[in-house]
Design a protein around this motif. Structure first.
Motif, PDB file in Angstrom:
ATOM      1  N   ILE A 105      70.964  38.474  34.067  1.00  9.47           N
ATOM      2  CA  ILE A 105      69.562  38.777  34.368  1.00  9.47           C
ATOM      3  C   ILE A 105      69.486  39.684  35.586  1.00  9.47           C
ATOM      4  O   ILE A 105      70.020  39.343  36.645  1.00  9.47           O
ATOM      5  N   PRO A 106      68.843  40.849  35.468  1.00 11.02           N
ATOM      6  CA  PRO A 106      68.745  41.759  36.617  1.00 11.02           C
ATOM      7  C   PRO A 106      67.879  41.163  37.720  1.00 11.02           C
ATOM      8  O   PRO A 106      66.914  40.445  37.431  1.00 11.02           O
ATOM      9  N   PRO A 107      68.187  41.446  38.983  1.00  9.25           N
ATOM     10  CA  PRO A 107      67.397  40.900  40.091  1.00  9.25           C
ATOM     11  C   PRO A 107      65.949  41.404  40.057  1.00  9.25           C
ATOM     12  O   PRO A 107      65.684  42.552  39.692  1.00  9.25           O
ATOM     13  N   GLU A 108      65.029  40.524  40.402  1.00 11.20           N
ATOM     14  CA  GLU A 108      63.608  40.877  40.514  1.00 11.20           C
ATOM     15  C   GLU A 108      62.967  39.915  41.498  1.00 11.20           C
ATOM     16  O   GLU A 108      63.147  38.699  41.403  1.00 11.20           O
ATOM     17  N   ASP A 109      62.246  40.471  42.470  1.00  9.21           N
ATOM     18  CA  ASP A 109      61.636  39.634  43.497  1.00  9.21           C
ATOM     19  C   ASP A 109      60.707  38.592  42.883  1.00  9.21           C
ATOM     20  O   ASP A 109      59.886  38.903  42.010  1.00  9.21           O
ATOM     21  N   ARG A 110      60.855  37.359  43.355  1.00 10.78           N
ATOM     22  CA  ARG A 110      60.041  36.243  42.885  1.00 10.78           C
ATOM     23  C   ARG A 110      59.562  35.458  44.101  1.00 10.78           C
ATOM     24  O   ARG A 110      60.270  35.349  45.100  1.00 10.78           O
ATOM     25  N   VAL A 111      58.385  34.901  43.988  1.00 14.32           N
ATOM     26  CA  VAL A 111      57.783  34.158  45.089  1.00 14.32           C
ATOM     27  C   VAL A 111      57.228  32.840  44.567  1.00 14.32           C
ATOM     28  O   VAL A 111      56.683  32.787  43.460  1.00 14.32           O
ATOM     29  N   ARG A 112      57.396  31.780  45.347  1.00 15.80           N
ATOM     30  CA  ARG A 112      56.657  30.538  45.091  1.00 15.80           C
ATOM     31  C   ARG A 112      55.642  30.394  46.198  1.00 15.80           C
ATOM     32  O   ARG A 112      56.002  30.394  47.389  1.00 15.80           O
ATOM     33  N   ALA A 113      54.381  30.328  45.834  1.00 16.60           N
ATOM     34  CA  ALA A 113      53.318  30.330  46.835  1.00 16.60           C
ATOM     35  C   ALA A 113      52.240  29.311  46.494  1.00 16.60           C
ATOM     36  O   ALA A 113      52.128  28.844  45.361  1.00 16.60           O
ATOM     37  N   ARG A 114      51.456  29.002  47.518  1.00 16.21           N
ATOM     38  CA  ARG A 114      50.244  28.213  47.356  1.00 16.21           C
ATOM     39  C   ARG A 114      49.051  29.111  47.653  1.00 16.21           C
ATOM     40  O   ARG A 114      49.174  30.113  48.351  1.00 16.21           O
ATOM     41  N   HIS A 115      47.892  28.731  47.141  1.00 19.81           N
ATOM     42  CA  HIS A 115      46.682  29.467  47.523  1.00 19.81           C
ATOM     43  C   HIS A 115      45.488  28.520  47.526  1.00 19.81           C
ATOM     44  O   HIS A 115      45.496  27.460  46.895  1.00 19.81           O
ATOM     45  N   ILE A 116      44.489  28.935  48.268  1.00 24.65           N
ATOM     46  CA  ILE A 116      43.204  28.247  48.296  1.00 24.65           C
ATOM     47  C   ILE A 116      42.170  29.274  47.864  1.00 24.65           C
ATOM     48  O   ILE A 116      42.063  30.342  48.472  1.00 24.65           O
ATOM     49  N   LEU A 117      41.445  28.981  46.812  1.00 25.73           N
ATOM     50  CA  LEU A 117      40.454  29.899  46.256  1.00 25.73           C
ATOM     51  C   LEU A 117      39.046  29.411  46.573  1.00 25.73           C
ATOM     52  O   LEU A 117      38.708  28.262  46.275  1.00 25.73           O
ATOM     53  N   VAL A 118      38.248  30.297  47.181  1.00 24.94           N
ATOM     54  CA  VAL A 118      36.846  29.986  47.474  1.00 24.94           C
ATOM     55  C   VAL A 118      35.977  31.154  47.028  1.00 24.94           C
ATOM     56  O   VAL A 118      36.485  32.224  46.685  1.00 24.94           O
ATOM     57  N   GLU A 119      34.669  30.967  47.086  1.00 25.07           N
ATOM     58  CA  GLU A 119      33.761  31.977  46.539  1.00 25.07           C
ATOM     59  C   GLU A 119      33.410  33.080  47.523  1.00 25.07           C
ATOM     60  O   GLU A 119      33.186  34.229  47.124  1.00 25.07           O
TER      61      GLU A 119
END
Length: 303
Positions: A140-154
């Motif tokens: 599998i060729p390298p590809e940047d990956r991220v594990r993140a959290r987010h808070i969504l508001v209006e």
């Protein structure tokens, strides 16, 4: 080879037919005898194991419902199964050739599915999954990956207030559970799992991939609202935890294919009809594989 079972009314009728014929011939499994009884129909126990088996059989045809409603649905289904199959037996259907043929087919299918499943489980071990992962990940060729959290508001003002709370030391996951408008990740503390840039909307992706591990973004605007993003981890290839389920599925399918191909090689298989060629089926082709006369007979009459 993965064996699929149709989820239609025909399948439910087939289950009823199977129950009608097998009730008189097969002993009740020990596990069923020892399981709590949830209902009784004309003296016949319906157990938790019965509910589990019915759920596996008709899950895809069931409507969306709560857990309690689903239990009631299954109890009612099994009740009807007992009553209708009993009526069918009293009517003498169990002695009809058509029913015997269907029962024979369903027994063979059940034996095949259980046998393939159990044999495949023997090789689907953590050690084999890790070995397969090591083989696959190298290609599998390298590809940047991220594990993140987010808070969504209006609104932006809400996002700024949340950013201030985070800067003051409040826990990101706790605020996400309390205030995030994202119904999917909010309950998980805002956790979005692993993703690549292409899997997110551009505004979100640019902000997330610009952060270092542990950093929290300023408010980010997207079509969904305003986000506060925190990066938990980074890597350039999928981890074992991301593809674990797929690895086990690959091991199971490969083992099932090996079993079937091995049995084909060992067995004596004769095709008495004409095997299909590589031509695409036409609109005039019959839907039923058994419909009409054999191809050999058709050729003979056309000579």
């Amino acid at each position: 080879m993965t064996i699929s079972i149709p989820s239609s009314l025909t399948r439910m009728c087939a289950a009823a037919t199977l129950a009608a014929g097998l009730a008189m011939t097969l002993p009740m499994p020990l596990s069923a005898q020892e399981t709590d009884v949830v209902a009784r129909v004309n003296g016949k126990d319906i157990t938790k194991d019965d509910l589990k088996m019915a759920l596996e059989d008709i899950r895809e045809s069931m409507p969306q419902m709560s857990k309690a409603q689903r239990r009631d649905y299954l109890v009612n289904y099994l009740t009807d199964l007992e009553l209708v199959s009993g009526a069918a037996r009293e009517a003498g259907l169990a002695d009809e050739d058509e029913v015997k043929l269907r029962i024979d087919y369903l027994v063979k299918r059940a034996l095949m599915e259980i046998y393939l499943s159990r044999e495949a489980e023997k090789v689907a071990t953590p050690e084999e999954a890790q070995k397969l992962y090591d083989q696959v990940i190298a290609d599998i060729p390298p590809e940047d990956r991220v594990r993140a959290r987010h808070i969504l508001v209006e609104t932006e003002d809400e996002a700024k207030e949340i950013k201030a709370e985070l800067d003051a030391g409040k826990d990101f996951a706790d605020i996400a559970k309390e205030k995030s408008k994202d119904p999917g990740s909010g309950a998980e503390g805002g956790d979005l799992g692993w993703f690549t840039k292409e899997q997110m909307v551009p505004e979100f992706a640019e902000a997330a991939f610009a952060l270092d591990v542990g950093d929290v973004s300023e408010p980010v605007k997207s079509d969904f609202g305003w986000h506060i993003i925190k990066v938990e981890e980074k890597r350039d290839k999928p981890g074992f935890d991301e593809v674990e389920d797929q690895l086990y599925e690959m091991l199971v399918r490969q083992k099932q294919r090996d079993i079937i191909m091995g049995l084909r090689d060992e067995g004596t298989v004769e095709r008495l009809d004409k095997p299909a060629d590589d031509e695409q089926p036409s609109a005039d082709d019959a839907d039923d594989a058994g419909e009409g006369e054999p191809a050999a007979a058709e050729e003979k009459t056309s000579e």
